[in-house]
Design an enzyme around this catalytic site. Structure first.
Site, PDB file in Angstrom:
ATOM      1  N   TYR A  55       0.823  -1.216   0.000  1.00 31.66           N
ATOM      2  CA  TYR A  55       0.000   0.000   0.000  1.00 31.66           C
ATOM      3  C   TYR A  55       0.855   1.262   0.000  1.00 31.66           C
ATOM      4  CZ  TYR A  55      -3.827  -3.166   0.980  1.00 31.66           C
ATOM      5  OH  TYR A  55      -4.728  -4.192   0.889  1.00 31.66           O
ATOM      6  N   SER A  56       2.057   1.163  -0.532  1.00 30.52           N
ATOM      7  CA  SER A  56       3.019   2.258  -0.463  1.00 30.52           C
ATOM      8  C   SER A  56       2.587   3.459  -1.290  1.00 30.52           C
ATOM      9  CB  SER A  56       4.385   1.765  -0.943  1.00 30.52           C
ATOM     10  OG  SER A  56       5.265   2.841  -1.114  1.00 30.52           O
ATOM     11  N   ASN A  57       2.413   4.609  -0.614  1.00 27.34           N
ATOM     12  CA  ASN A  57       2.173   5.859  -1.338  1.00 27.34           C
ATOM     13  C   ASN A  57       3.405   6.264  -2.152  1.00 27.34           C
ATOM     14  OD1 ASN A  57      -0.425   6.155  -0.262  1.00 27.34           O
ATOM     15  ND2 ASN A  57       0.316   7.308   1.500  1.00 27.34           N
ATOM     16  N   LEU A  59       5.513   4.258  -3.747  1.00 32.57           N
ATOM     17  CA  LEU A  59       5.514   3.557  -5.036  1.00 32.57           C
ATOM     18  C   LEU A  59       4.572   4.246  -6.017  1.00 32.57           C
ATOM     19  CD1 LEU A  59       5.527  -0.263  -4.118  1.00 32.57           C
ATOM     20  CD2 LEU A  59       7.437   1.116  -4.967  1.00 32.57           C
TER      21      LEU A  59
END
Length: 290
Positions: A55-57, A59
């Site tokens: 759920y990396s913002n 990335l």
């Protein structure tokens, strides 16, 4: 903004809407990525390689920035089992922006700092010759975008708040934003970090980031580790109820849950505990995304 939970203790709360500074690469992600993107372009790189969770913002922001600049992007994602599942909305957005996703085991992900990590990645069975070449020649950006370039970029955030607040608060993942924020504030101001992950490891990381960016410690800062709600991407009914109520009270769009909701919950709790002196101003940096 007017909020009786702060006003009752003589404290004023402001929101710095950094989530509005760019439509697709908002907030601290833009501040951290911009100097890295300049360095990549200046060095002639055509591919960005970076790292993150499901759920990396970071990335998502890297994928969007790469698309806008015509750079290929490669994202190394923690969790090999995710390769067999449908992409969640965050990773689907990365893929839609052209990011090539490589899923690795959690054990392998912990070794991402090792010198031969990229070499091992080159042997990925799904990487063709062009993909392997792109990985080998890529400009590497660490997880969360936090490196010395990013910290220098985030220093401007503190400089923009000089003379405008007593406390500047930000949610922390990898610590780069807090390291830069504290460096940019004035001597009578302090920065507060609210980690969204468990572990208590950020003190050392932030100190090392400031050393790499500025040669030594800069500014006054501290962490409050109590508000991670169990870890990254975790929350629960209490956080959900708070986030919905806060947005409704102040006419805001839905609060981002991974960082912003935890930050505002922390500040509301701290105000109730009397952590801020009467007459003081506290500014919450809304890092996004919207």
């Amino acid at each position: 903004m007017s909020d009786e939970r702060f006003a009752a203790h003589g404290v004023r709360l402001f929101l710095k809407r950094d989530d509005l500074i760019h439509p697709t690469v908002p907030g601290n992600k833009w501040r951290k990525l911009a100097p890295n993107l300049r360095a990549a372009l200046d060095a002639g790189h055509t591919t960005l390689l970076t790292f993150g969770g499901a759920y990396s913002n970071h990335l998502r922001a890297t994928a969007a920035a790469g698309r806008m600049l015509g750079l290929a992007t490669v994202g190394v994602v923690r969790g090999h089992e995710l390769a067999a599942r449908p992409l969640n909305p965050s990773l689907a957005r990365c893929a839609a922006d052209g990011m090539r996703l490589h899923f690795v085991t959690r054990a392998d992900y912990r070794r991402r700092h090792e010198a031969d990590f990229t070499d091992r990645l080159l042997h990925d069975a799904d990487a063709d010759a062009a993909g392997r070449r792109a990985v080998r020649d890529a400009f590497r950006i660490p997880e969360g975008g936090s490196n010395s370039l990013a910290v220098q970029g985030c220093k401007a955030l503190g400089e923009e708040l000089r003379g405008r607040t007593d406390v500047a608060a930000v949610a922390c993942g990898t610590g780069g934003t807090l390291a830069g924020l504290a460096a940019g504030l004035g001597p009578d101001q302090r920065a507060l970090g609210v980690p969204v992950l468990r572990g208590g490891f950020l003190d050392g990381d932030i100190g090392e980031l400031q050393r790499s960016a500025f040669g030594g410690p800069r500014g006054r800062w501290h962490l409050d580790e109590r508000f991670h709600f169990g870890g990254y991407a975790r929350g629960g009914p209490q956080l959900e109820e708070f986030a919905s109520d806060f947005a409704a009270r102040h006419g805001l769009p839905p609060l981002e849950r991974l960082y912003v909701a935890k930050l505002l919950f922390a500040l509301t709790t701290l105000a109730g505990e009397g952590a801020f002196a009467p007459g003081s101003t506290v500014t919450a940096v809304v890092t996004g995304p919207r």
